[in-house]
Design an enzyme around this catalytic site. Structure first.
Site, PDB file in Angstrom:
ATOM      1  N   LYS A 179       0.761  -1.195  -0.070  1.00  0.00           N
ATOM      2  CA  LYS A 179       0.044   0.012   0.084  1.00  0.00           C
ATOM      3  C   LYS A 179       0.931   1.201   0.069  1.00  0.00           C
ATOM      4  CE  LYS A 179      -1.636   2.713   3.077  1.00  0.00           C
ATOM      5  NZ  LYS A 179      -1.251   4.002   2.154  1.00  0.00           N
ATOM      6  N   GLU A 253       9.121   1.016  10.728  1.00  0.00           N
ATOM      7  CA  GLU A 253      10.664   1.957  10.326  1.00  0.00           C
ATOM      8  C   GLU A 253      10.062   3.370  10.625  1.00  0.00           C
ATOM      9  OE1 GLU A 253      13.781  -0.384   9.060  1.00  0.00           O
ATOM     10  OE2 GLU A 253      13.658   1.767   8.651  1.00  0.00           O
ATOM     11  N   CYS A 288      13.921  10.020   6.468  1.00  0.00           N
ATOM     12  CA  CYS A 288      14.067   9.830   7.829  1.00  0.00           C
ATOM     13  C   CYS A 288      15.794   9.654   8.037  1.00  0.00           C
ATOM     14  CB  CYS A 288      13.465   8.346   7.955  1.00  0.00           C
ATOM     15  SG  CYS A 288      14.253   7.030   6.694  1.00  0.00           S
ATOM     16  N   GLU A 389      10.364  16.174  15.392  1.00  0.00           N
ATOM     17  CA  GLU A 389      10.819  15.837  14.103  1.00  0.00           C
ATOM     18  C   GLU A 389       9.911  16.821  13.141  1.00  0.00           C
ATOM     19  OE1 GLU A 389       8.957  12.474  12.038  1.00  0.00           O
ATOM     20  OE2 GLU A 389      10.996  11.958  10.965  1.00  0.00           O
TER      21      GLU A 389
HETATM   22  O1  TXE Z   1       3.790   9.079   7.182  1.00  0.00           O
HETATM   23  P1  TXE Z   1       2.413   8.463   7.812  1.00  0.00           P
HETATM   24  P2  TXE Z   1       4.311   9.888   5.724  1.00  0.00           P
HETATM   25  C1  TXE Z   1       8.642   8.691   8.480  1.00  0.00           C
HETATM   26  C2  TXE Z   1       9.239  10.043   8.432  1.00  0.00           C
HETATM   27  C3  TXE Z   1       7.883  10.836   8.915  1.00  0.00           C
HETATM   28  C4  TXE Z   1       6.745  10.017   8.156  1.00  0.00           C
HETATM   29  C5  TXE Z   1       6.452  10.874   6.949  1.00  0.00           C
HETATM   30  O2  TXE Z   1      10.136  10.078   9.484  1.00  0.00           O
HETATM   31  O3  TXE Z   1       7.641  10.891  10.140  1.00  0.00           O
HETATM   32  O4  TXE Z   1       7.240   8.827   7.723  1.00  0.00           O
HETATM   33  O5  TXE Z   1       5.898  10.087   5.792  1.00  0.00           O
HETATM   34  C6  TXE Z   1      -0.485   5.058   5.746  1.00  0.00           C
HETATM   35  N1  TXE Z   1      -3.385   2.578   9.070  1.00  0.00           N
HETATM   36  N2  TXE Z   1       9.501   7.932   7.527  1.00  0.00           N
HETATM   37  O6  TXE Z   1       3.878  11.318   6.023  1.00  0.00           O
HETATM   38  O7  TXE Z   1       1.334   9.756   7.549  1.00  0.00           O
HETATM   39  C7  TXE Z   1      -0.114   6.340   4.843  1.00  0.00           C
HETATM   40  O8  TXE Z   1      -1.250   6.238   3.956  1.00  0.00           O
HETATM   41  C8  TXE Z   1      -2.503   1.873   8.156  1.00  0.00           C
HETATM   42  C9  TXE Z   1      10.429   6.750   7.973  1.00  0.00           C
HETATM   43  O9  TXE Z   1       3.768   9.013   4.922  1.00  0.00           O
HETATM   44  O10 TXE Z   1       2.657   8.199   9.032  1.00  0.00           O
HETATM   45  C10 TXE Z   1       1.237   6.036   4.414  1.00  0.00           C
HETATM   46  O11 TXE Z   1       0.970   5.327   3.361  1.00  0.00           O
HETATM   47  N3  TXE Z   1      -1.759   2.950   7.305  1.00  0.00           N
HETATM   48  C11 TXE Z   1      11.144   5.879   7.034  1.00  0.00           C
HETATM   49  C12 TXE Z   1       1.773   5.648   5.555  1.00  0.00           C
HETATM   50  O12 TXE Z   1       0.905   4.937   6.357  1.00  0.00           O
HETATM   51  C13 TXE Z   1      -2.015   4.142   7.645  1.00  0.00           C
HETATM   52  C14 TXE Z   1      11.364   6.588   5.902  1.00  0.00           C
HETATM   53  C15 TXE Z   1       2.678   6.426   6.352  1.00  0.00           C
HETATM   54  O13 TXE Z   1       1.949   7.466   6.687  1.00  0.00           O
HETATM   55  C16 TXE Z   1      -2.710   4.783   8.437  1.00  0.00           C
HETATM   56  C17 TXE Z   1      10.586   7.616   5.505  1.00  0.00           C
HETATM   57  C18 TXE Z   1      -3.615   3.581   9.124  1.00  0.00           C
HETATM   58  N4  TXE Z   1      -4.195   4.154  10.261  1.00  0.00           N
HETATM   59  C19 TXE Z   1       9.507   8.187   6.230  1.00  0.00           C
HETATM   60  N5  TXE Z   1      -2.680   6.086   8.361  1.00  0.00           N
HETATM   61  C20 TXE Z   1      12.171   5.082   7.590  1.00  0.00           C
HETATM   62  N6  TXE Z   1      12.475   4.994   9.010  1.00  0.00           N
HETATM   63  O14 TXE Z   1      12.833   4.500   6.904  1.00  0.00           O
HETATM   64  C21 TXE Z   1      -1.964   6.407   7.469  1.00  0.00           C
HETATM   65  N7  TXE Z   1      -1.355   5.267   6.832  1.00  0.00           N
END
Ligand code: TXE
Length: 486
Positions: A179, A253, A288, A389
């Site tokens: 997804k 992650e 990240c 962050e």
């Molecule tokens: O995250 P979100 P984003 C982290 C980065 C930052 C965040 C930003 O540090 O904190 O990710 O990315 C889905 N149930 N990393 O804005 O909002 C949503 O659709 C299931 C760390 O995308 O948390 C998306 O596909 N899924 C990383 C995904 O979750 C749900 C590297 C992430 O969304 C959901 C890159 C739910 N209830 C970014 N709600 C690393 N450590 O490698 C949302 N989503």
């Protein structure tokens, strides 16, 4: 403003090898962050489509396990070749996904590299045998795939997550329901289409762009035996609560507030270049792997700061589709407003001195979500600027005197994803690396993840690993088989 491209944007939900455009999750206007205007309208998966994809995945998993290891290996190698042939298109799709500059076309080559690496695991031993203490029985320790794995990707890393999660899961024998974020559907869909094109069983890789609704349905689905989530810490808490429904194991992650430590004996030119890249410049600070806290030893504070600020100030800002551009917009209007609020709060609270940037970029770029690369100096590590962050192009420079003080400041955070150490004294660098509470420590190096090295977080940056043998074993479960020898 943007350079035109003749790329056809893939849109739809890839389920069981078919790209379907009907969906129960509604339609979503995908906004291109460089212009603030839609570049496609895409269907989002709801629970209905997730359920169809999980069914298709189970059928494909069973077929995948009838293939010999050599055949699975060769199909993955064919997939790597197909990715290689499409590298230029992947670079453009990544840019059209989330406006990362096309010049930063690192993620598709990484995907190819991960596929070639993990294809090599398929026909290697995964298990072992052991004597048992009280008899001469045969005791086998086998590692088996889970069956169907759910992978949830953030908008800023759909190809990185495809590389580091989907590929090892396939090599371990699983089928995957991926997804991607609704904010970055295109590159992941193209990857899924290549999986079908090279002959992987239809449904082995399903790609369903969706938001929270589709993500939640995936996590809660009883047919999903393991979840790999990459995203923010707050969302991770929601995902873990949902995973409790079926006690589904999760790898997480998450975010970070990484420290980038510059000692007095570092090569300041190299340290400034790496710190600029890892700080506000890489993906406009939306990775990240970014190091948004730059700790500098007093003896070189002014000299380093001059080099660092000059590096950040010379980023080429503009149209992400222009190959000469190295710095693009942030992901959305709401993200831009959040980042600007954080900057204003830091100024109001006197968290440090604003020495560069701090404003929205206007003019020809005013329709896009562009924010100036921003540097605060003399920051107190207890400030919100240093503890929260920002996930944007904002860094906090913090002065320290001794090695012990640097370690204390670096570890004084709830996160623990990355840390960077710049020193030409490798005894010191190794000593410090061993004290830092972070899953990845980079010494005189930028965050160049590889398929060989495990990547993941300490503390609230998550648990579990991607990459390396550890990353493969996340997608295998252990079975002990004991056979009586009469
Ligand atoms: O995250 P979100 P984003 C982290 C980065 C930052 C965040 C930003 O540090 O904190 O990710 O990315 C889905 N149930 N990393 O804005 O909002 C949503 O659709 C299931 C760390 O995308 O948390 C998306 O596909 N899924 C990383 C995904 O979750 C749900 C590297 C992430 O969304 C959901 C890159 C739910 N209830 C970014 N709600 C690393 N450590 O490698 C949302 N989503």
């Amino acid at each position: 403003m943007t350079t035109s491209t003749d790329i056809t944007l893939p849109r739809g939900l890839l389920i069981g090898g078919d790209l379907v455009t009907r969906s129960s999750g509604g339609m979503h206007d995908h906004i291109y962050p460089a212009t603030g205007r839609p570049n496609a309208t895409i269907p989002l998966a709801g629970a209905t489509e997730i359920d169809q994809a999980v069914d298709a995945a189970w059928t494909a998993h069973r077929e995948w396990m009838t293939f010999t290891p050599a055949r699975r290996r060769d199909l993955l190698v064919a997939l790597a070749d197909a990715v290689h042939e499409n590298l230029p298109e992947f670079a453009q799709l990544n840019t059209l996904d989330y406006a990362v500059p096309v010049s930063y076309a690192a993620t598709a080559p990484l995907l190819e590299e991960f596929i070639r690496h993990f294809a090599g695991y398929v026909d290697k031993p995964h298990g072992s045998s052991t004597p048992v203490s009280g008899s001469f029985d045969v005791n086998l320790i086998e590692r088996e795939p889970y069956g169907v794995v759910g992978v949830i990707a953030p908008w800023n890393g759909s190809l990185v997550v495809s590389a580091s999660c989907v590929v090892p899961a396939l090599a371990a024998g699983n089928a995957v329901v991926l997804k991607p974020s609704e904010l970055a559907p295109f590159a992941a869909l193209r990857f899924g289409e290549l999986c079908v094109r090279v002959g992987l069983p239809a449904g082995l890789v399903n790609v369903l762009p969706a938001g929270a609704e589709g993500g939640d349905a995936l996590v809660r689905h009883p047919g999903v035996r393991k979840v790999h989530f990459t995203g923010g810490t707050d969302t991770a808490r929601t995902v873990l609560r949902a995973a409790a429904t079926n006690l589904t194991p999760v790898v997480a992650e998450l975010g970070g507030k990484s420290a980038n430590i510059v000692f007095g004996d570092a090569d300041l030119d190299i340290a400034a270049a790496i710190s600029g890249h890892q700080g506000p410049l890489m993906q406009a600070g939306q990775s990240c792997a970014c190091a948004s806290r730059v700790l500098v030893q007093s003896s070189v504070y002014d000299a380093f700061l001059d080099k660092f600020v000059a590096t950040v100030a010379t980023a080429t800002i503009g149209d992400p589709l222009d190959p000469t551009v190295s710095y693009g917009p942030v992901i959305s209007e709401s993200a831009a407003n959040r980042i600007l609020r954080d900057i204003d709060d830091a100024v109001t609270q006197g968290a440090g001195e604003l020495v560069l940037g701090g404003k929205r970029i206007g003019g020809a770029l005013s329709d896009g979500y562009y924010i100036e690369p921003t540097v605060f100096t003399g920051v107190d590590n207890s400030s919100a600027l240093a503890q929260t962050e920002t996930f944007g192009p904002v860094v906090a420079v913090i002065r320290f005197d001794t090695e012990e003080e640097a370690i204390r400041i670096a570890n004084d955070t709830r996160y623990g994803l990355n840390a960077f150490v710049h020193s030409n004294d490798l005894s010191r660098a190794h000593r410090v690396a061993r004290t830092l509470e972070a899953g990845s420590v980079w010494v005189n190096h930028f965050s160049d993840i590889s398929p060989q090295g495990p990547y993941g977080g300490y503390k609230q940056s998550g648990f579990g690993r991607t990459g390396g043998l550890e990353g493969l074993q996340e997608f295998l479960q252990v079975k002990n088989i004991r056979i009586a020898m009469r």
